[in-house]
Design a protein around this motif. Structure first.
Motif, PDB file in Angstrom:
ATOM      1  N   SER C  18       0.858  -1.181   0.000  1.00 41.16           N
ATOM      2  CA  SER C  18       0.000   0.000   0.000  1.00 41.16           C
ATOM      3  C   SER C  18       0.891   1.227   0.000  1.00 41.16           C
ATOM      4  O   SER C  18       2.110   1.123  -0.055  1.00 41.16           O
ATOM      5  CB  SER C  18      -0.895  -0.001   1.220  1.00 41.16           C
ATOM      6  OG  SER C  18      -0.119   0.256   2.372  1.00 41.16           O
ATOM      7  N   THR C  30      -6.730  -0.141   6.490  1.00 39.26           N
ATOM      8  CA  THR C  30      -8.183  -0.214   6.650  1.00 39.26           C
ATOM      9  C   THR C  30      -8.690  -1.606   6.296  1.00 39.26           C
ATOM     10  O   THR C  30      -9.883  -1.866   6.403  1.00 39.26           O
ATOM     11  CB  THR C  30      -8.890   0.805   5.745  1.00 39.26           C
ATOM     12  OG1 THR C  30      -8.434   0.602   4.415  1.00 39.26           O
ATOM     13  CG2 THR C  30      -8.608   2.216   6.178  1.00 39.26           C
ATOM     14  N   ASP C  31      -7.796  -2.487   5.870  1.00 38.20           N
ATOM     15  CA  ASP C  31      -8.192  -3.849   5.538  1.00 38.20           C
ATOM     16  C   ASP C  31      -8.657  -4.571   6.810  1.00 38.20           C
ATOM     17  O   ASP C  31      -7.926  -4.617   7.802  1.00 38.20           O
ATOM     18  CB  ASP C  31      -6.984  -4.563   4.911  1.00 38.20           C
ATOM     19  CG  ASP C  31      -7.287  -6.007   4.606  1.00 38.20           C
ATOM     20  OD1 ASP C  31      -8.485  -6.354   4.567  1.00 38.20           O
ATOM     21  OD2 ASP C  31      -6.332  -6.782   4.416  1.00 38.20           O
ATOM     22  N   ALA C 113     -18.429  -2.477   6.442  1.00 43.91           N
ATOM     23  CA  ALA C 113     -19.128  -1.360   5.795  1.00 43.91           C
ATOM     24  C   ALA C 113     -18.327  -0.066   5.884  1.00 43.91           C
ATOM     25  O   ALA C 113     -18.293   0.716   4.935  1.00 43.91           O
ATOM     26  CB  ALA C 113     -20.506  -1.174   6.421  1.00 43.91           C
ATOM     27  N   PHE C 114     -17.684   0.185   7.020  1.00 42.99           N
ATOM     28  CA  PHE C 114     -16.941   1.431   7.203  1.00 42.99           C
ATOM     29  C   PHE C 114     -15.493   1.123   7.587  1.00 42.99           C
ATOM     30  O   PHE C 114     -15.163   1.103   8.775  1.00 42.99           O
ATOM     31  CB  PHE C 114     -17.586   2.305   8.280  1.00 42.99           C
ATOM     32  CG  PHE C 114     -19.062   2.507   8.100  1.00 42.99           C
ATOM     33  CD1 PHE C 114     -19.546   3.221   7.015  1.00 42.99           C
ATOM     34  CD2 PHE C 114     -19.960   1.994   9.015  1.00 42.99           C
ATOM     35  CE1 PHE C 114     -20.907   3.416   6.844  1.00 42.99           C
ATOM     36  CE2 PHE C 114     -21.319   2.181   8.854  1.00 42.99           C
ATOM     37  CZ  PHE C 114     -21.793   2.892   7.762  1.00 42.99           C
ATOM     38  N   LEU C 519      -6.318  -9.224  -0.861  1.00 44.69           N
ATOM     39  CA  LEU C 519      -6.773  -7.995  -0.222  1.00 44.69           C
ATOM     40  C   LEU C 519      -8.297  -7.883  -0.228  1.00 44.69           C
ATOM     41  O   LEU C 519      -8.905  -7.494   0.751  1.00 44.69           O
ATOM     42  CB  LEU C 519      -6.164  -6.779  -0.930  1.00 44.69           C
ATOM     43  CG  LEU C 519      -6.574  -5.431  -0.328  1.00 44.69           C
ATOM     44  CD1 LEU C 519      -6.005  -5.266   1.058  1.00 44.69           C
ATOM     45  CD2 LEU C 519      -6.145  -4.290  -1.219  1.00 44.69           C
ATOM     46  N   GLU C 520      -8.900  -8.211  -1.369  1.00 46.46           N
ATOM     47  CA  GLU C 520     -10.350  -8.053  -1.460  1.00 46.46           C
ATOM     48  C   GLU C 520     -11.101  -9.368  -1.286  1.00 46.46           C
ATOM     49  O   GLU C 520     -12.268  -9.480  -1.672  1.00 46.46           O
ATOM     50  CB  GLU C 520     -10.704  -7.391  -2.778  1.00 46.46           C
ATOM     51  CG  GLU C 520     -10.072  -6.016  -2.866  1.00 46.46           C
ATOM     52  CD  GLU C 520     -10.845  -5.077  -3.745  1.00 46.46           C
ATOM     53  OE1 GLU C 520     -11.461  -5.554  -4.703  1.00 46.46           O
ATOM     54  OE2 GLU C 520     -10.820  -3.874  -3.475  1.00 46.46           O
TER      55      GLU C 520
END
Lengths: 94, 205, 536
Positions: C18, C30-31, C113-114, C519-520
């Motif tokens: 990152s 933020t992961d 979500a956040f 990551l996703e």
């Protein structure tokens, strides 16, 4: 993706709600100035609940939100009421 | 981190933000709920002291503040309507009116509290220590609850200020108004709590 | 960029580059997976500190009279042990570590979500923890009130109560934000096709937990602020010397802290509900009953707080009322236990470390739960209230329940989190060592508790010594086993064999993606099953 699905409330409606809320405020002041004994707090709270309901429904658009959200909001108020009631099971009988 | 690396079409979920705001409002309601619980228990215990103490408060000031908050609640709701209709100028004016009303509320509160302070009524003061139980509890709760409420007014004002700038810069517009919507929700919460505080603090008969 | 032309190369979240480098790639991550690990490292460190404080108490109690510390030190140590273990380890434990790491994966989402709010939650968790640690070290000495901060003592003692309560307030705020994040995640981020009743049971448990975190924590927040105000201004909400009501403090405290017990145990039950079907290769028995019983526990759990106060002078009516509700809340817990056992029936059981821990969990949870009923009925509670019987009971629930579920979860999911496997044989042996140490430590406390050994005392009558000696021996075995377990896991992470994507033949979503996840999480299409536990 659900964007901008919020309901648009007309100015006119908002204005009317304000008039109603002002009236209820006036009402609650005049009612509590009489001595109704134990009833006065009940009346004051009932009026406050009605005002809160109006604010939630129209100003906060809850009337137009999903059933789920309305249930959740109701649940929070019920939960608080139940907690107060249970606490008074102790205090009322001590 | 590069959250948006793999999907250039920026993911936006206003429903999630709104739900998040509502959940936060729930916690705020229960935060005040704890205080209302304490209030109800002590009021049941010391009904006469609470009534006598409440006579120290001016119903007129309380009523003016109630009207200011109700009015500001309407204007912020109208600001949202204006934003949804794409009327940027009107939206900014309405947020401005809301902030003005909030300011009126705080000024009023300042004089109300200031008056009490002059009389020597403030948490930890000599006079407070010599009050009897019911009066002491009433005034402690009064300062505690209205103080916490005023703190929330200030937080709400900050949120509305940011919304105002976001509207001005075009970050919040008729297709993306969720920041303003959530700021408005928070502001209504402040109003909602005052709706209960006013009769419970000022109108005891 | 259309989906068809896009070819994402697999990079695990651990290797992902990152814009931040080095340690900042973690602190500013933020992961959800990295945040989960951050929580885990912090919580593991606090857990070890808390465990050593516990061991220090055990050494003090090996003989009557002063052994290694003064009474005031003992008071400080059991308070610090409680604050660290409850607020910094057990309450955030499962939901912040495994909830963060696996909740999004289990419902087929890329993240919570956040994500930024999630990062913020971890930051304030660390701030709160730092304040809690500071409260131990500052000049006036560690708080000596017990983790419950009962008034009126907490309003008058000269120790660092304000710092400790502020820390608890900040930690509570972190807990609220985590809960908020998870509720929105579950409502809004489920993969297309995954309905509420297609979710695995761990997300269900996290969902119920998150509601408790959200709705109960503000009450303790305001209570602690009132306590601080009382100390600063002498208001007299709680102090009877000023005419206040100490029982009111207990009410407010337990309105939060009893539901908080379910914040600890519900995710633990969720973990067990994940592990049992996997190692039995069998569809979970009574999926809906388990899912809904989580919500039932959360709901009824809000209304039973008074059972901590039977001997405090509550009204007679309140006592029988709370006792009744306490017995009702035992029902959904028992439903879960029966369903787990029924799932095992005729399953092809594979006795791996996570399953072993899950079995130990059930055993300890049954002991903890049934002794809870003894405490839940007024007549028997009056006898054993504030004795070491209570200490044994809640350690069976909190440590035997949440703690063992945490160990089960880490052994279950470690190959997914790091892509490497620990030494299975050693893990099994250590699991038994920990189990034996645990029972040696806490079971004797039930017996001497019934005989009248009070809790929170640094001294005792000689007749209790036999049990205290057994307990202390158990304590040493337990701590040794825990340290060996941690080192076994660390060695596994560092040098263990490369783990396959699905080492346990699990059927939930996390086992359909590579280990460690990218990551996703989901680079390819995933299959959402009607029932997440679709074996055979």
């Amino acid at each position: 993706m659900a964007n901008n699905t919020s309901h648009t409330t007309e100015y006119k409606v908002l204005g009317r709600i304000l008039v109603l809320l002002m009236f209820m405020t006036f009402l609650t002041i005049s009612v509590t100035s009489f001595n109704l004994g134990a009833f006065s707090v009940t009346v004051a709270l009932l009026i406050a609940c009605f005002k809160a309901f109006m604010v939630l429904s129209y100003f906060m658009h809850l009337k137009y939100e999903s059933l789920l959200l309305r249930i959740l909001v109701g649940m929070v108020f019920v939960l608080f009421a139940v907690i107060v009631l249970i606490t008074f099971i102790d205090y009322a009988y001590r | 981190m590069s959250e948006t690396q793999h999907h250039p079409e920026v993911h936006r979920d206003d429903e999630a933000k709104k739900l998040g705001m509502w959940l936060f409002i729930f916690t705020e309601l229960l935060l005040f709920g704890g205080l209302f619980l304490v209030y109800s228990i002590f009021r049941a215990e010391y009904p006469t002291s609470f009534r006598e103490s409440s006579l120290e408060l001016s119903v007129t000031i309380g009523a003016i503040n109630t009207i200011a908050l109700l009015f500001s609640s309407m204007t912020v709701a109208m600001a949202l309507t204006a934003m949804q209709k794409g009327n940027k100028k009107l939206a900014m004016q309405l947020i401005g009116v809301t902030l003005l009303m909030a300011f009126v509320f705080l000024v009023n509160k300042y004089f109300e509290w200031g008056h009490k302070f002059e009389m020597g009524l403030y948490p930890g003061s000599e006079l407070m220590k010599h009050l009897d139980r019911g009066h002491l509890l009433y005034f402690s709760l009064y300062f505690f609850m209205t103080g916490l409420h005023a703190l929330h007014i200030i937080i709400g004002m900050v949120l509305l200020f940011i919304s105002l700038f976001k509207v001005k810069s075009g970050n919040v517009h008729s297709q993306n108004y969720s920041f303003l919507e959530n700021g408005a929700l928070y502001w209504h919460l402040v109003d909602l709590i005052w709706i209960f505080l006013f009769p419970l603090m000022y109108l005891i008969s | 960029m259309s989906k068809a032309t896009e070819k994402i190369e697999y990079v695990s979240y651990l290797d992902h580059q990152s814009k931040y480098k080095g340690i900042f790639a973690w602190i500013f991550a933020t992961d959800h997976k990295r945040i989960g690990l951050l929580y885990m490292y912090a919580i593991a460190a606090f857990f070890v500190i808390g465990a050593f404080l516990g061991l220090a108490m055990r050494i003090e109690l090996i003989a009557p009279g002063e052994t290694i510390m003064k009474p005031q030190t003992y008071n400080g140590i059991f308070t610090v042990h409680g604050i660290i273990m409850i607020f910094m380890v057990v309450i955030p434990g499962l939901s912040a570590v495994f909830g963060n790491f696996f909740l999004p994966i289990l419902i087929g989402a890329k993240d919570v979500a956040f994500p930024k709010l999630n990062r913020f939650s971890w930051w304030i968790f660390m701030v709160g923890s730092a304040m809690a640690v500071a409260s131990q070290l500052l000049k006036s000495g560690p708080p000596d009130t017990g983790w419950t901060f009962y008034a009126p003592y907490s309003t008058t003692t000269g120790t660092n109560v304000i710092m400790a309560t502020t820390a608890a307030f900040v930690l509570g705020f972190s807990s609220i934000l985590t809960g908020l994040n998870f509720i929105v995640t579950i409502h809004q981020m489920r993969a297309p096709g995954m309905k509420f009743f297609n979710m695995p049971l761990f997300p269900w448990a996290i969902y119920a937990t998150a509601w408790i975190q959200l709705l109960a924590t503000p009450i303790i927040g305001i209570t602690l602020v009132m306590l601080i105000a009382e100390r600063l201004f002498g208001i007299g909400f709680f102090d009877p010397a000023l005419g206040g009501d100490p029982l009111l403090y207990q009410h407010l405290f337990w309105i939060y802290s009893h539901p908080a017990v379910y914040v600890m145990i519900l995710p633990a039950m969720g973990v067990i509900s994940e592990i049992i079907p996997t190692f039995c290769q069998r569809k979970i028995y009574g999926y809906k009953a388990i899912a809904l019983s989580s919500l039932a526990i959360a709901g009824v759990g809000f209304l039973v707080w008074g059972h901590h106060m039977y001997t405090s002078g509550m009204s007679e009516n309140a006592r029988w009322f709370f006792s009744l509700l306490t017995f009702i809340v035992a029902v959904p817990s028992a439903i879960k236990v029966f369903n787990w056992l029924a799932t095992m029936y005729k399953g092809s059981i594979d006795m791996q470390p996570p399953f072993l821990y899950a079995l130990e969990f059930i055993f300890l949870f049954i002991i903890g739960g049934t002794t809870g009923l003894i405490l839940g009925s007024v007549a028997t509670d009056v006898q054993v209230h504030d004795t070491s019987f209570v200490v044994a009971h809640f350690h069976y629930i909190i440590f035997g329940g949440m703690g063992f579920a945490f160990f089960a979860a880490i052994h279950y999911w470690l190959p997914k989190m790091y892509g490497r496997m620990y030494n299975l044989k050693r893990a099994k042996i250590l699991s038994v060592v920990i189990f034996v140490g645990f029972n040696l430590l806490y079971f004797p406390q039930f017996i001497i508790g019934i005989q009248g050994m009070p809790r929170r005392y640094y001294d005792y009558l000689p007749q209790f010594q036999w049990a205290q000696v057994i307990s202390t021996i158990g304590g040493f075995i337990l701590v040794a086993g825990l340290l060996a377990m941690i080192s076994n896991l660390i060695m596994g992470v560092r040098k263990g064999e490369i783990a396959p994507a699905n080492p346990w033949q699990g059927s939930t979503l996390e086992w359909q993606i590579p280990s460690p996840p990218s990551l996703e999480n989901f680079d390819e299409e995933i299959e959402i099953k009607e029932n997440p536990y679709d074996y055979k």
